[in-house]
Design a protein around this motif. Structure first.
Motif, PDB file in Angstrom:
ATOM      1  N   ASN A  87      90.927  26.458  68.980  1.00 46.45           N
ATOM      2  CA  ASN A  87      91.194  25.132  69.044  1.00 46.45           C
ATOM      3  C   ASN A  87      90.276  24.141  68.620  1.00 46.45           C
ATOM      4  O   ASN A  87      89.753  23.366  69.537  1.00 46.45           O
ATOM      5  CB  ASN A  87      91.787  24.647  70.184  1.00 46.45           C
ATOM      6  CG  ASN A  87      92.966  23.634  69.992  1.00 46.45           C
ATOM      7  OD1 ASN A  87      93.155  22.902  68.995  1.00 46.45           O
ATOM      8  ND2 ASN A  87      93.469  22.782  71.017  1.00 46.45           N
ATOM      9  N   ASP A  88      89.717  24.261  67.554  1.00 47.83           N
ATOM     10  CA  ASP A  88      88.516  23.459  66.926  1.00 47.83           C
ATOM     11  C   ASP A  88      88.783  22.975  65.468  1.00 47.83           C
ATOM     12  O   ASP A  88      88.896  23.899  64.631  1.00 47.83           O
ATOM     13  CB  ASP A  88      87.230  24.447  67.030  1.00 47.83           C
ATOM     14  CG  ASP A  88      86.041  23.777  66.814  1.00 47.83           C
ATOM     15  OD1 ASP A  88      85.124  23.778  67.500  1.00 47.83           O
ATOM     16  OD2 ASP A  88      85.748  23.082  65.673  1.00 47.83           O
ATOM     17  N   ALA A  89      88.847  21.720  65.369  1.00 43.98           N
ATOM     18  CA  ALA A  89      89.498  21.214  64.129  1.00 43.98           C
ATOM     19  C   ALA A  89      88.519  21.706  63.006  1.00 43.98           C
ATOM     20  O   ALA A  89      88.865  21.938  61.738  1.00 43.98           O
ATOM     21  CB  ALA A  89      89.531  19.640  64.324  1.00 43.98           C
ATOM     22  N   GLY A  94     100.145  26.409  74.482  1.00 47.70           N
ATOM     23  CA  GLY A  94      99.171  27.063  73.510  1.00 47.70           C
ATOM     24  C   GLY A  94      98.597  26.167  72.725  1.00 47.70           C
ATOM     25  O   GLY A  94      98.018  26.385  71.569  1.00 47.70           O
ATOM     26  N   THR A 126     101.277   9.520  61.656  1.00 47.79           N
ATOM     27  CA  THR A 126     100.960  10.866  62.574  1.00 47.79           C
ATOM     28  C   THR A 126     101.100  10.174  63.994  1.00 47.79           C
ATOM     29  O   THR A 126     101.685  11.240  64.829  1.00 47.79           O
ATOM     30  CB  THR A 126      99.505  11.142  62.180  1.00 47.79           C
ATOM     31  OG1 THR A 126      99.513  11.432  60.680  1.00 47.79           O
ATOM     32  CG2 THR A 126      99.260  12.493  62.925  1.00 47.79           C
ATOM     33  N   ASP A 168      89.628  15.752  62.498  1.00 51.89           N
ATOM     34  CA  ASP A 168      90.487  15.729  63.732  1.00 51.89           C
ATOM     35  C   ASP A 168      91.765  15.069  63.275  1.00 51.89           C
ATOM     36  O   ASP A 168      92.822  16.072  63.673  1.00 51.89           O
ATOM     37  CB  ASP A 168      89.740  14.949  64.786  1.00 51.89           C
ATOM     38  CG  ASP A 168      90.803  14.937  66.373  1.00 51.89           C
ATOM     39  OD1 ASP A 168      90.733  15.999  66.620  1.00 51.89           O
ATOM     40  OD2 ASP A 168      91.401  13.988  66.202  1.00 51.89           O
ATOM     41  N   LYS A 169      92.182  14.177  62.567  1.00 49.67           N
ATOM     42  CA  LYS A 169      93.337  13.735  62.039  1.00 49.67           C
ATOM     43  C   LYS A 169      94.008  14.841  61.328  1.00 49.67           C
ATOM     44  O   LYS A 169      95.154  14.719  61.999  1.00 49.67           O
ATOM     45  CB  LYS A 169      93.201  12.403  61.426  1.00 49.67           C
ATOM     46  CG  LYS A 169      94.407  11.544  61.394  1.00 49.67           C
ATOM     47  CD  LYS A 169      94.570  10.610  60.545  1.00 49.67           C
ATOM     48  CE  LYS A 169      96.124  10.465  60.484  1.00 49.67           C
ATOM     49  NZ  LYS A 169      96.484  10.010  59.048  1.00 49.67           N
ATOM     50  N   THR A 197      95.400  17.358  63.678  1.00 48.06           N
ATOM     51  CA  THR A 197      96.430  16.759  64.468  1.00 48.06           C
ATOM     52  C   THR A 197      97.779  16.579  63.879  1.00 48.06           C
ATOM     53  O   THR A 197      98.800  16.940  64.172  1.00 48.06           O
ATOM     54  CB  THR A 197      96.124  15.464  65.071  1.00 48.06           C
ATOM     55  OG1 THR A 197      94.658  15.735  65.713  1.00 48.06           O
ATOM     56  CG2 THR A 197      96.927  14.866  66.183  1.00 48.06           C
ATOM     57  N   ASP A 198      97.652  15.978  62.420  1.00 48.60           N
ATOM     58  CA  ASP A 198      98.619  15.628  61.697  1.00 48.60           C
ATOM     59  C   ASP A 198      99.613  16.898  61.403  1.00 48.60           C
ATOM     60  O   ASP A 198     100.597  16.870  61.423  1.00 48.60           O
ATOM     61  CB  ASP A 198      98.106  14.997  60.462  1.00 48.60           C
ATOM     62  CG  ASP A 198      99.464  14.655  59.608  1.00 48.60           C
ATOM     63  OD1 ASP A 198     100.130  14.460  60.082  1.00 48.60           O
ATOM     64  OD2 ASP A 198      99.187  14.265  58.269  1.00 48.60           O
ATOM     65  N   LYS A 208      99.994  31.182  67.072  1.00 49.95           N
ATOM     66  CA  LYS A 208     100.965  31.104  68.257  1.00 49.95           C
ATOM     67  C   LYS A 208     100.221  30.450  69.382  1.00 49.95           C
ATOM     68  O   LYS A 208     100.640  29.524  70.208  1.00 49.95           O
ATOM     69  CB  LYS A 208     101.386  32.456  68.878  1.00 49.95           C
ATOM     70  CG  LYS A 208     102.143  32.366  70.020  1.00 49.95           C
ATOM     71  CD  LYS A 208     102.868  33.568  70.279  1.00 49.95           C
ATOM     72  CE  LYS A 208     103.535  33.196  71.569  1.00 49.95           C
ATOM     73  NZ  LYS A 208     104.571  34.623  71.853  1.00 49.95           N
ATOM     74  N   VAL A 209      98.860  30.382  69.469  1.00 46.80           N
ATOM     75  CA  VAL A 209      98.007  29.940  70.455  1.00 46.80           C
ATOM     76  C   VAL A 209      97.030  29.206  70.049  1.00 46.80           C
ATOM     77  O   VAL A 209      96.106  29.873  69.054  1.00 46.80           O
ATOM     78  CB  VAL A 209      97.519  30.956  71.568  1.00 46.80           C
ATOM     79  CG1 VAL A 209      97.161  30.281  72.720  1.00 46.80           C
ATOM     80  CG2 VAL A 209      98.670  31.812  72.067  1.00 46.80           C
ATOM     81  N   PHE A 210      96.455  28.138  70.350  1.00 40.90           N
ATOM     82  CA  PHE A 210      95.200  27.358  69.891  1.00 40.90           C
ATOM     83  C   PHE A 210      94.410  27.251  71.214  1.00 40.90           C
ATOM     84  O   PHE A 210      94.798  26.820  72.036  1.00 40.90           O
ATOM     85  CB  PHE A 210      95.435  25.960  69.337  1.00 40.90           C
ATOM     86  CG  PHE A 210      96.255  25.846  68.149  1.00 40.90           C
ATOM     87  CD1 PHE A 210      95.422  25.877  66.883  1.00 40.90           C
ATOM     88  CD2 PHE A 210      97.590  25.878  68.110  1.00 40.90           C
ATOM     89  CE1 PHE A 210      96.005  25.791  65.456  1.00 40.90           C
ATOM     90  CE2 PHE A 210      98.420  25.628  66.777  1.00 40.90           C
ATOM     91  CZ  PHE A 210      97.440  25.864  65.645  1.00 40.90           C
ATOM     92  N   LYS A 253      99.421  19.920  62.860  1.00 39.32           N
ATOM     93  CA  LYS A 253     100.150  20.468  64.194  1.00 39.32           C
ATOM     94  C   LYS A 253     101.553  19.686  64.501  1.00 39.32           C
ATOM     95  O   LYS A 253     102.464  20.318  64.919  1.00 39.32           O
ATOM     96  CB  LYS A 253      99.072  20.539  65.161  1.00 39.32           C
ATOM     97  CG  LYS A 253      98.065  21.708  65.233  1.00 39.32           C
ATOM     98  CD  LYS A 253      97.391  21.403  66.973  1.00 39.32           C
ATOM     99  CE  LYS A 253      96.225  22.137  66.918  1.00 39.32           C
ATOM    100  NZ  LYS A 253      95.665  22.002  68.113  1.00 39.32           N
ATOM    101  N   SER A 254     101.326  18.353  64.465  1.00 36.47           N
ATOM    102  CA  SER A 254     102.529  17.636  64.804  1.00 36.47           C
ATOM    103  C   SER A 254     103.628  17.761  63.970  1.00 36.47           C
ATOM    104  O   SER A 254     104.818  17.448  64.219  1.00 36.47           O
ATOM    105  CB  SER A 254     102.194  16.273  65.292  1.00 36.47           C
ATOM    106  OG  SER A 254     101.839  15.422  63.827  1.00 36.47           O
ATOM    107  N   ALA A 255     103.227  18.241  62.833  1.00 34.42           N
ATOM    108  CA  ALA A 255     104.318  18.280  61.679  1.00 34.42           C
ATOM    109  C   ALA A 255     105.093  19.602  61.945  1.00 34.42           C
ATOM    110  O   ALA A 255     106.213  19.718  61.376  1.00 34.42           O
ATOM    111  CB  ALA A 255     103.783  18.309  60.418  1.00 34.42           C
ATOM    112  N   ASN A 256     104.753  20.480  62.578  1.00 28.13           N
ATOM    113  CA  ASN A 256     105.380  21.758  63.025  1.00 28.13           C
ATOM    114  C   ASN A 256     106.543  21.562  63.544  1.00 28.13           C
ATOM    115  O   ASN A 256     106.850  20.692  64.532  1.00 28.13           O
ATOM    116  CB  ASN A 256     104.482  22.951  63.678  1.00 28.13           C
ATOM    117  CG  ASN A 256     103.455  23.128  62.691  1.00 28.13           C
ATOM    118  OD1 ASN A 256     103.562  23.146  61.433  1.00 28.13           O
ATOM    119  ND2 ASN A 256     102.429  24.078  63.312  1.00 28.13           N
TER     120      ASN A 256
END
Lengths: 371, 289
Positions: A188-190, B237, B67, A361-362, A365-366, A228-230, A368-371
């Motif tokens: 989990n490393d951008a 996760g 976002t 980072d953004k 984040t962007d 599946k996992v970060f 991931k949150s779109a999923n």
């Protein structure tokens, strides 16, 4: 990089702080005579303080090394831990504690040096620096190893559970294939994730601009949907538990998986990768510079460095220590991927990217949150 | 009918001193840090992301970025569901405990508190062991032939929700217990005597009378669960970032302390508004009890 059980580490810091404070008075003064050792570490003993504040990654410095050092020198080591370079930076720069030794990765060495936060090592006090392998020298963050001593190195690579995955995986493109949807773990490393996309696009890991990030975005958008996992702390856990079959994880974690079961094969991505090196450095404001140099020199002894390899199978930059390892240890493809040891090949390492970190980072984040 | 609230004797002129340690505590460790946080939100940052004392609206401006708005809405939504679920499961338990025979009450209450004897993180890891593909629940499901392949439970949004409900359920039970315990049984009996069905008695008598407990319980779940990041990381996760994760990142890899502070200050203001609203409604009673 390092196994990062950040949450447990936080608890450990507490314990260490509590116990660290109580025993101060009983600590014997550093042995002025020292132990006459061939490596000459005791020469500087008279000037060394009796306390050494080590601020290092969690689960990265074996107890046997710390105990051995204390026994030999009479210096008490307080081992405080962190789980990311940034965590270390914030605590160091906040200035609450005067740490004597820190353990930054290459890009953090560069960032610290830009702000004059590191002290130059006195070469006479760390003669064992000669043990560092030639291919671990000459990186841009500290080409002469004037400020830091390489501790352990590694990379990010692909681990495959060959019991479950039969098709060959050679690089990121194969790993992030729709057929492995929900069967992938990644750190989990951008910055790492962006670098993988860069590699498939032929962009160097340090060419981080708004433009290159925009190019990486669609690639990562497709990839991250499959994950599946970060997990940066212990990505191997999801593999061991059978929750996932493909991992893009720290090579040291991959090496541990391989030690446990040969079915976990390690692949260095064909698109390219980068070498990351953790170092021991002395920050500005350290109270026990001599003691810190003694510790660095102690760790650089082949037989001590070997103890670290035994416990944490990363790539050991210490050429003399490598000679002491077993054939099996040296043959672990995740610990010593041949391509990383070949100085003739272009091996890149992370540079400090300053404020661009926020954009990296953004982006993640962007997506991931779109999923 | 006797006055249900006993009269309180006022304290002397120096009675306020009793609360002095609390005020010092609140001032030094709550008010001051929060003011610093708000101050940071209006500062600039350096290359390492640390706060530089130079006025800047960059961090505040970022708050409007779609976002982060999306992540905030998602966090609110998830916390809302967790709150509803906690109330749904917690209310009957709290009510039952509050109405249980007196000699049992404290013993039953201990049962609610027992989970706190173990570290929250350890309990979360325990859930992970239960939920994973080769975990106990999946093993049981396959052993009893209810399913033929492992069911995906860990690392889903459902797992995050489960984690939140599990973590905050005791905090729902306790305030509801407190208000159920003080509920005047005579009023419920009166409702029955006047011919109310159990359902009507519940909706028109019990529910309004325990409302302060419900409001307090809802706040106890909703507010902390918005900022929670460990559960999303461990049980989810790290797939779905919640606002807590975003804040944490700004102080780490994101290297943007002012923005982290701005997010924190934003949440703080939201909570203050929420609390003010709840107090105005009828929470005041809940907090006084």
């Amino acid at each position: 990089m390092v196994t990062r059980r950040s949450l447990f580490a936080a608890a450990c810091v507490w314990t260490l702080t509590l116990f660290g404070c109580s025993g101060d008075d009983k600590t014997p003064a550093p042995a002025a005579s020292g132990t006459p050792s061939a490596s000459g570490s005791a020469a500087a003993a008279p000037k060394a303080g009796k306390e050494l504040l080590l601020f290092a990654w969690s689960e990265y410095v074996p107890e046997s090394v710390i105990d051995g050092f204390s026994k030999e020198t009479g210096i008490t080591v307080h081992y405080e831990t962190y789980a990311s370079n940034e965590e270390m930076l914030s605590k160091l720069l906040a200035g609450g504690t005067a740490y004597d030794l820190i353990q930054p990765s290459e890009y953090t060495v560069e960032a610290l040096n830009k702000q004059n936060k590191l002290q130059k090592l006195d070469a006479a006090n760390v003669p064992n620096m000669k043990n560092i392998a030639p291919e671990m020298r000459g990186f841009p963050h500290d080409p002469e190893l004037a400020f830091c001593a390489p501790y352990m190195a590694g990379t990010v690579g692909i681990v495959v559970n060959t019991d479950k995955v039969k098709d060959p995986i050679k690089g990121y493109k194969d790993a992030f294939s729709p057929k492995y949807k929900n069967r992938i773990v990644v750190v989990n490393d951008a910055r790492e994730m962006v670098t993988w996309a860069f590699a498939t696009l032929g962009i160097g890991p340090n060419d981080v601009t708004a433009d290159t990030l925009a190019k990486a975005k669609p690639v990562l958008g497709e990839w991250l949907k499959l994950v599946k996992v970060f997990d940066s702390d212990s990505p191997k856990t999801a593999m061991l538990n059978g929750d996932v079959d493909v991992g893009v994880i720290w090579s040291g974690e991959a090496a541990k998986l391989y030690e446990q079961d040969k079915k976990y094969s390690f692949v260095l991505p064909e698109e390219g990768t980068h070498l990351s090196i953790d170092h021991l450095c002395i920050p500005a404001g350290a109270k026990n510079k001599t003691g810190a140099e003694m510790f660095i020199n102690y760790v650089l002894r082949p037989e001590i460095s070997k103890q670290i390899s035994d416990k944490f199978p990363y790539l050991n930059p210490n050429a003399e220590a490598r000679k002491l390892l077993t054939d099996a240890q040296r043959a672990n493809p995740a610990s010593y991927p041949p391509a990383l040891l070949d100085k003739a090949k272009a091996r890149e390492s992370f540079r400090d990217i300053g404020k661009m970190s926020t954009d990296v980072d953004k982006l993640i984040t962007d997506l991931k949150s779109a999923n | 009918m006797a006055d249900p609230t006993p009269r309180k004797r006022a304290l002397g002129p120096f009675g306020g001193l009793l609360a002095a340690p609390l005020f010092v505590w609140l001032l030094a460790l709550v008010v001051l840090p929060n003011l610093i946080l708000i101050g940071y939100a209006f500062c600039d940052r350096d290359d390492l992301g640390q706060v530089v004392p130079r006025f800047s609206l960059e961090a505040i401006g970022r708050l409007a970025d779609p976002t982060y708005v999306r992540i905030l809405l998602r966090s609110l939504w998830l916390s809302g569901i967790a709150t509803a679920a906690c109330l749904l499961f917690g209310y009957p338990v709290g009510y039952y405990l509050g109405r249980a025979p007196e000699r049992w009450r404290s013993k039953l209450l201990v049962l609610v508190m027992i989970p706190f004897w173990t570290s929250f993180l350890v309990r979360t890891y325990a859930w992970m062991i239960l939920l994973r593909s080769e975990g106990l629940i999946n093993a049981l499901l396959q052993y009893t032939r209810l399913t033929s392949a492992p069911v995906d439970m860990l690392y889903t949004e459902g797992a995050v929700l489960l984690g939140l409900v599990y973590a905050y359920l005791p905090f729902t039970i306790l305030p509801i217990y407190a208000s159920a315990e003080k509920l005047d049984g005579a009023l419920v009996e009166a409702a029955y005597d006047l011919g109310a069905s159990p359902w009507r008695a519940f909706v028109h008598v019990i529910l309004p009378l325990t409302r302060p407990g419900i409001v307090a319980a809802a706040l106890f779940v909703f507010i902390p669960s918005i900022g929670m990041f460990a559960i999303a990381d461990l049980m989810g996760g790290g797939r779905v970032p919640l606002v807590g994760n975003v804040i944490q990142n700004q102080f780490g890899q994101g290297r943007n302390w002012p923005f982290g502070a701005a997010l924190g200050a934003g949440l703080l203001l939201m909570f203050v508004a929420l609390l003010a609203w709840a107090l105005r409604k009828d929470g005041e009673e809940a907090l006084h009890r």
